[in-house]
Design a protein around this motif. Structure first.
Motif, mmCIF file in Angstrom:
data_model
loop_
_atom_site.group_PDB
_atom_site.id
_atom_site.type_symbol
_atom_site.label_atom_id
_atom_site.label_comp_id
_atom_site.label_asym_id
_atom_site.label_seq_id
_atom_site.Cartn_x
_atom_site.Cartn_y
_atom_site.Cartn_z
ATOM 1 N N MET A 1 0.789 -1.035 0.298
ATOM 2 C CA MET A 1 0.044 -0.083 -0.237
ATOM 3 C C MET A 1 1.007 1.143 -0.427
ATOM 4 N N ILE A 2 0.767 2.430 -1.505
ATOM 5 C CA ILE A 2 1.155 3.453 -1.466
ATOM 6 C C ILE A 2 0.463 4.115 0.599
ATOM 7 N N ASN A 3 2.255 4.950 0.971
ATOM 8 C CA ASN A 3 2.188 5.351 2.276
ATOM 9 C C ASN A 3 1.324 7.243 1.339
ATOM 10 N N ILE A 4 0.827 7.296 2.187
ATOM 11 C CA ILE A 4 0.541 8.231 1.441
ATOM 12 C C ILE A 4 0.855 9.890 2.475
ATOM 13 N N LYS A 5 0.197 9.377 3.938
ATOM 14 C CA LYS A 5 1.971 10.300 5.349
ATOM 15 C C LYS A 5 2.411 10.474 4.645
ATOM 16 N N GLU A 6 3.344 9.355 3.992
ATOM 17 C CA GLU A 6 4.593 9.779 3.535
ATOM 18 C C GLU A 6 5.358 11.283 2.795
ATOM 19 N N ILE A 7 4.026 10.446 1.638
ATOM 20 C CA ILE A 7 3.804 11.555 0.591
ATOM 21 C C ILE A 7 3.336 13.162 1.197
ATOM 22 N N LEU A 8 2.851 13.220 1.951
ATOM 23 C CA LEU A 8 2.078 14.615 2.077
ATOM 24 C C LEU A 8 2.691 15.614 2.964
ATOM 25 N N THR A 9 3.736 14.637 4.267
ATOM 26 C CA THR A 9 4.944 14.521 4.870
ATOM 27 C C THR A 9 6.259 15.764 4.206
ATOM 28 N N THR A 10 6.446 15.251 2.368
ATOM 29 C CA THR A 10 7.388 16.138 2.040
ATOM 30 C C THR A 10 6.360 16.985 1.865
ATOM 31 N N PHE A 11 5.513 17.906 1.742
ATOM 32 C CA PHE A 11 5.093 18.820 1.143
ATOM 33 C C PHE A 11 5.465 20.391 2.001
ATOM 34 N N PRO A 12 5.949 21.236 1.749
ATOM 35 C CA PRO A 12 5.827 22.180 2.207
ATOM 36 C C PRO A 12 4.604 22.491 3.075
ATOM 37 N N GLN A 13 4.491 23.338 4.324
ATOM 38 C CA GLN A 13 3.715 23.608 4.839
ATOM 39 C C GLN A 13 2.692 24.444 4.135
ATOM 40 N N GLN A 14 2.407 25.015 3.204
ATOM 41 C CA GLN A 14 1.831 26.367 2.290
ATOM 42 C C GLN A 14 1.025 24.991 1.243
ATOM 43 N N GLN A 15 2.626 24.433 0.546
ATOM 44 C CA GLN A 15 1.674 23.210 -0.242
ATOM 45 C C GLN A 15 0.997 22.085 0.167
ATOM 46 N N GLN A 16 0.871 21.902 1.848
ATOM 47 C CA GLN A 16 0.153 21.283 2.277
ATOM 48 C C GLN A 16 -1.677 21.890 2.008
ATOM 49 N N GLN A 17 -1.450 23.201 2.714
ATOM 50 C CA GLN A 17 -2.520 23.930 2.750
ATOM 51 C C GLN A 17 -3.128 24.186 1.696
ATOM 52 N N ASP A 18 -2.885 24.115 0.451
ATOM 53 C CA ASP A 18 -3.080 23.718 -1.112
ATOM 54 C C ASP A 18 -3.404 22.906 -1.765
ATOM 55 N N PHE A 19 -2.796 21.793 -0.977
ATOM 56 C CA PHE A 19 -3.207 20.550 -1.519
ATOM 57 C C PHE A 19 -5.223 20.346 -1.114
ATOM 58 N N ILE A 20 -4.887 20.725 0.599
ATOM 59 C CA ILE A 20 -7.026 20.852 0.843
ATOM 60 C C ILE A 20 -7.379 21.581 1.048
ATOM 61 N N ALA A 21 -7.062 22.761 0.146
ATOM 62 C CA ALA A 21 -7.781 23.412 -1.037
ATOM 63 C C ALA A 21 -8.469 22.985 -2.353
ATOM 64 N N PHE A 22 -7.341 22.965 -2.767
ATOM 65 C CA PHE A 22 -7.708 21.690 -3.770
ATOM 66 C C PHE A 22 -8.943 20.249 -4.108
ATOM 67 N N LEU A 23 -8.556 20.309 -2.459
ATOM 68 C CA LEU A 23 -9.862 18.861 -2.121
ATOM 69 C C LEU A 23 -11.091 19.111 -1.506
ATOM 70 N N ILE A 24 -11.422 20.946 -1.045
ATOM 71 C CA ILE A 24 -12.646 21.298 -0.940
ATOM 72 C C ILE A 24 -12.695 21.756 -2.748
ATOM 73 N N LYS A 25 -12.651 22.386 -2.863
ATOM 74 C CA LYS A 25 -12.729 22.794 -4.406
ATOM 75 C C LYS A 25 -13.671 21.397 -5.298
ATOM 76 N N LYS A 26 -12.586 20.570 -5.231
ATOM 77 C CA LYS A 26 -13.021 18.660 -5.794
ATOM 78 C C LYS A 26 -14.144 18.835 -5.857
ATOM 79 N N ASN A 27 -14.195 18.294 -4.561
ATOM 80 C CA ASN A 27 -15.316 18.015 -3.375
ATOM 81 C C ASN A 27 -17.009 18.547 -3.871
ATOM 82 N N LYS A 28 -17.798 17.512 -4.184
ATOM 83 C CA LYS A 28 -19.078 17.731 -4.862
ATOM 84 C C LYS A 28 -20.212 17.595 -3.306
ATOM 85 N N ARG A 29 -19.687 16.629 -2.449
ATOM 86 C CA ARG A 29 -20.448 16.594 -1.607
ATOM 87 C C ARG A 29 -20.242 16.731 -0.293
#
Length: 498
Positions: free
Chosen positions: A1-29
């Motif tokens: 199984m791919i370690n998603i936590k390991e991928i996320l922790t390689t992102f700088p903090q701003q990139q982590q926040q950008d990813f969360i914003a990306f998910l919020i925008k993408k979510n339809k439900r």
């Protein structure tokens, strides 16, 4: 199984926040739990069972597995979009042009198709994008029979010339891959390695001769390979002229303004080599050029290269008797976010050294405590040379802070983990140095005796000081400061200036 936590922790903090914003925008439900999962992975070190409990209030392996799969797909989309924006904007635009041109050609709109290909070709040649040019020539030749004005022989000749450039880049890529693979195998203790011979032989195998026919990126790769070999053997003196001569080819290269990113990387490598050879003024001159280019192109790469620039500038300051300026330059990075993890490790370790050399031991120890991962993890992230330096500095720091229990465990660990590696890369001097450190640690009074002095003199095959690596000098300066009863910083500067 791919370690998603390991991928996320390689992102700088701003990139982590950008990813969360990306998910919020993408979510339809509104009940989508992907954002919640990301926050749990970033904040807590939870097991799958605990994550499931927090998300669903019960064990739900199937739902968590499906959520993880969807989150991974979103990660791929996010990083792909990020890559297109940051790195490959020109390449992607030209690929769109080629696809558009082919669409027109397939519909019989030959004139429009060729006009688009001509425009694309001009840009691709400017940026020396040989792979894209290959696609352009391939398409032009495919439809050449429909255009009476085209000289097919001339077009085929251009195509073949471009293929030679493409082959050269491919061969260099093979050289680069072979050398990096050999280094990786070496680090994993799977093979022995003579890096200089490896570089020479691999270049010959691929028929590569350094000239201005190579692209800017290709020349950077050759310089980087040389820099890797220097770092591995702490030998920067013998490669300095080669690197500068290679840059003299590059700086007048017609692609230097089009491959700005690689130009900056080369300037950084040169500044680092000159610093390691104790040519501080020359190093700063190249840093000045680097900073000038960082400000160019609308500061596109300014933030990317700023930590690297500050690192080498601070090192030059520190070893030019400007330790306060060096500390002031790096101190803000202690808690700074959005810095690449490898750069952060380099910056913090240098700051430890600066504080240590100035006898600010508590400050040095406070930063050293931030290196809480295992050495195995640090080897993966920053390489074995960095990890060895970190471990050596830690031992010396603990001795000066009289942390007896820690010193004993650190010494045993270092011997167990690194003595074999150091022998393989002909760095027995580090082993000898640590043995002398252990003698001093167990019997401090002996360090000022004639017996100990003679032992030190006989232990090393001394290299003339101008050719010796500056960091190796720094380590020995610690021991010499004990022998002469002077402070470390004074001894370090005296040794370098002599």
């Amino acid at each position: 199984m791919i370690n998603i936590k390991e991928i996320l922790t390689t992102f700088p903090q701003q990139q982590q926040q950008d990813f969360i914003a990306f998910l919020i925008k993408k979510n339809k439900r509104k009940d989508t739990k992907n954002v919640q999962l990301v926050k749990l992975l970033l904040i807590d070190n939870l097991s799958s069972v605990e994550v499931s409990e927090k998300l669903y209030g019960k064990q739900n392996k199937a739902a968590l597995h499906a959520l993880r799969k969807r989150l991974f797909k979103s990660l791929i989309d996010f990083t792909a979009n990020l890559s297109i924006k940051e790195e490959n904007s020109i390449d992607m635009q030209l690929i769109k042009y080629i696809l558009s041109a082919r669409n027109f050609l397939q519909k019989g709109q030959i004139k429009i198709g060729y006009q688009i290909l001509d425009k694309t070709s001009i840009i691709a040649k400017e940026h020396q994008l040989f792979t894209i040019l290959n696609e352009i020539f391939h398409t032009k030749i495919q439809y050449a029979h429909l255009v009476k004005s085209i000289n097919l022989e001339s077009l085929v000749l251009e195509f073949k010339e471009n293929q030679q450039h493409l082959l050269m880049e491919d061969n260099l890529n093979i050289v680069y891959a072979k050398i990096r693979t050999s280094l990786a195998k070496y680090h994993q203790k799977k093979s022995t390695l003579d890096i200089k011979t490896l570089i020479e032989n691999t270049l010959k195998e691929q028929n590569i001769v350094i000239s201005n026919a190579l692209s800017f990126k290709s020349l950077y790769q050759i310089i980087q390979i040389t820099s890797i070999s220097s770092a591995q053997y702490f030998d920067y003196w013998n490669v300095e002229q080669f690197i500068i001569n290679t840059y003299n080819i590059i700086k007048n290269h017609n692609s230097k303004d089009k491959q700005h990113f690689y130009h900056l990387k080369i300037l950084y490598l040169i500044a680092n080599v000159l610093f390691r050879n104790k040519k501080f003024e020359e190093s700063i001159k190249y840093l000045d050029i680097m900073f000038l280019h960082m400000k160019g192109k609308k500061q596109k790469y300014y933030n990317v290269f700023l930590p690297k620039y500050h690192l080498i500038l601070a090192l030059n300051f520190n070893y030019s008797n400007k330790s306060k300026e060096a500390i002031n330059l790096l101190a803000p990075y202690i808690d700074r976010k959005n810095v690449d993890i490898i750069h952060q490790l380099d910056l913090l370790l240098c700051l430890v050294v600066f504080y240590f050399q100035n006898n600010q031991l508590e400050k040095a120890q406070k930063i050293m405590a931030k290196f809480y991962l295992t050495d195995k993890k640090y080897i993966e992230k920053a390489g074995i040379v960095w990890t060895i330096k970190k471990s050596l500095i830690d031992i010396l720091l603990q001795i000066d802070m009289s942390n007896v229990d820690l010193v004993d465990s650190r010494l045993k660990s270092f011997k167990r983990n690194y003595f074999i590696n150091l022998s393989k890369i002909n760095q027995e001097r580090v082993i000898i140095f640590l043995k002398l450190v252990e003698i001093y640690y167990k019997n401090p009074a002996i360090v000022t005796s004639e017996e100990f002095y003679n032992k030190v003199e006989k232990s090393f095959n001394w290299v003339i000081i101008k050719k010796e690596d500056i960091f190796l000098i720094s380590f020995f300066a610690w021991l010499k400061s004990k022998m002469t009863k002077q402070d470390i910083y004074t001894v370090t500067l005296n040794m370098i200036n002599n």
